[in-house]
Motif scaffolding. Structure first.
Motif, mmCIF file in Angstrom:
data_model
loop_
_atom_site.group_PDB
_atom_site.id
_atom_site.type_symbol
_atom_site.label_atom_id
_atom_site.label_comp_id
_atom_site.label_asym_id
_atom_site.label_seq_id
_atom_site.Cartn_x
_atom_site.Cartn_y
_atom_site.Cartn_z
ATOM 1 N N TYR A 1 0.877 -1.208 0.045
ATOM 2 C CA TYR A 1 0.039 -0.093 -0.014
ATOM 3 C C TYR A 1 0.860 1.298 0.053
ATOM 4 N N CYS A 2 0.545 2.187 -0.840
ATOM 5 C CA CYS A 2 0.992 3.462 -0.765
ATOM 6 C C CYS A 2 0.080 4.520 0.342
ATOM 7 N N ALA A 3 0.832 5.340 0.947
ATOM 8 C CA ALA A 3 -0.068 6.244 1.847
ATOM 9 C C ALA A 3 0.507 7.711 1.647
ATOM 10 N N ALA A 4 -0.427 8.812 1.963
ATOM 11 C CA ALA A 4 0.173 10.000 2.227
ATOM 12 C C ALA A 4 -0.122 10.881 3.472
ATOM 13 N N SER A 5 0.878 11.334 3.886
ATOM 14 C CA SER A 5 0.809 12.033 5.310
ATOM 15 C C SER A 5 1.207 13.391 5.151
ATOM 16 N N ARG A 6 1.016 14.413 6.013
ATOM 17 C CA ARG A 6 1.551 15.777 6.037
ATOM 18 C C ARG A 6 2.874 15.859 6.593
ATOM 19 N N VAL A 7 3.127 14.678 7.542
ATOM 20 C CA VAL A 7 4.428 14.761 8.157
ATOM 21 C C VAL A 7 5.045 13.302 7.596
ATOM 22 N N ARG A 8 6.500 13.175 7.701
ATOM 23 C CA ARG A 8 7.082 11.857 7.258
ATOM 24 C C ARG A 8 7.145 11.256 8.445
ATOM 25 N N ALA A 9 6.685 10.025 8.243
ATOM 26 C CA ALA A 9 6.391 9.011 9.569
ATOM 27 C C ALA A 9 6.352 7.657 9.457
ATOM 28 N N THR A 10 6.470 6.862 10.551
ATOM 29 C CA THR A 10 6.454 5.581 10.223
ATOM 30 C C THR A 10 5.208 4.983 10.627
ATOM 31 N N SER A 11 4.302 5.652 11.365
ATOM 32 C CA SER A 11 3.227 4.782 11.920
ATOM 33 C C SER A 11 2.178 5.093 11.068
ATOM 34 N N GLU A 12 1.179 4.218 10.799
ATOM 35 C CA GLU A 12 0.138 4.158 10.037
ATOM 36 C C GLU A 12 -0.809 5.356 10.646
ATOM 37 N N SER A 13 -0.759 5.748 11.597
ATOM 38 C CA SER A 13 -2.060 6.751 12.307
ATOM 39 C C SER A 13 -1.479 8.231 11.603
ATOM 40 N N ALA A 14 -0.466 8.362 11.093
ATOM 41 C CA ALA A 14 0.053 9.503 10.589
ATOM 42 C C ALA A 14 -0.434 9.724 9.175
ATOM 43 N N TYR A 15 -0.853 8.710 8.538
ATOM 44 C CA TYR A 15 -1.166 8.634 7.004
ATOM 45 C C TYR A 15 -2.749 8.908 6.924
ATOM 46 N N GLY A 16 -3.353 9.868 6.290
ATOM 47 C CA GLY A 16 -4.814 10.020 6.156
ATOM 48 C C GLY A 16 -5.096 9.466 4.940
ATOM 49 N N TYR A 17 -4.350 9.309 3.998
ATOM 50 C CA TYR A 17 -4.802 8.703 2.516
ATOM 51 C C TYR A 17 -4.040 7.267 2.099
ATOM 52 N N TRP A 18 -4.900 6.567 1.763
ATOM 53 C CA TRP A 18 -4.407 5.306 1.226
ATOM 54 C C TRP A 18 -4.825 4.564 0.166
ATOM 55 N N GLY A 19 -3.952 4.024 -0.730
ATOM 56 C CA GLY A 19 -4.362 3.389 -2.006
ATOM 57 C C GLY A 19 -5.077 1.965 -1.555
ATOM 58 N N GLN A 20 -5.410 1.445 -2.521
ATOM 59 C CA GLN A 20 -6.236 -0.017 -2.322
ATOM 60 C C GLN A 20 -5.237 -1.300 -2.168
ATOM 61 N N GLY A 21 -3.924 -0.931 -2.846
ATOM 62 C CA GLY A 21 -2.865 -1.966 -2.531
ATOM 63 C C GLY A 21 -2.959 -2.782 -3.716
ATOM 64 N N THR A 22 -1.725 -3.126 -3.930
ATOM 65 C CA THR A 22 -1.132 -4.245 -5.113
ATOM 66 C C THR A 22 -0.562 -5.295 -4.605
ATOM 67 N N GLN A 23 -0.832 -6.616 -5.114
ATOM 68 C CA GLN A 23 -0.525 -7.896 -4.301
ATOM 69 C C GLN A 23 1.164 -8.153 -5.235
ATOM 70 N N VAL A 24 1.828 -8.581 -4.319
ATOM 71 C CA VAL A 24 3.286 -8.826 -4.845
ATOM 72 C C VAL A 24 3.387 -10.338 -3.967
#
Length: 122
Positions: free
Chosen positions: A95-118
């Motif tokens: 999954y890719c995600a967007a955040s207003r701050v650089r972070a490692t925690s999921e909770s910091a990311y407000g926008y997410w993609g649907q995911g791609t299988q690898v």
């Protein structure tokens, strides 16, 4: 709102490479730090890598350091994850995600993609 769409996943043999892309639309892409996460079967989603809004700063989880590279092209509103020397344990939905701050925690990311299988075969 920011819409994120991942692509580039697939099936690859161990030792191979894949390049994931995440295309953004909506609000100005360049103001967001971007992150990649993954969820392996039966496991919690985990942080993989993050990149600052201008691409000057990156950070990786230990398990992918030296193998994966995160990058971005703000002119194309796209973030990438180059994955080399893939291992079966890298098999997951990414999954890719967007955040207003650089972070490692999921909770910091407000926008997410649907995911791609690898999937990495032995």
């Amino acid at each position: 709102q920011v819409q994120l769409v991942e692509s580039g996943g697939g099936l690859v043999q161990a030792g191979g490479s894949l390049r994931l892309s995440c295309a953004a639309s909506g609000r100005t892409f360049s103001i967001y730090s971007m992150g990649w996460f993954r969820r392996a079967p039966g496991k919690e989603r985990e942080f993989i890598a993050t990149i600052s809004w201008n691409g000057d700063s990156t950070y990786y989880t230990n398990s992918v350091k030296g193998r994966f590279t995160i990058s971005r092209d703000n002119a194309k509103d796209t973030v990438y994850l180059q994955m080399n020397s893939l291992k079966p344990e890298d098999t997951a939905v990414y999954y890719c995600a967007a955040s207003r701050v650089r972070a490692t925690s999921e909770s910091a990311y407000g926008y997410w993609g649907q995911g791609t299988q690898v999937t990495v075969s032995p």
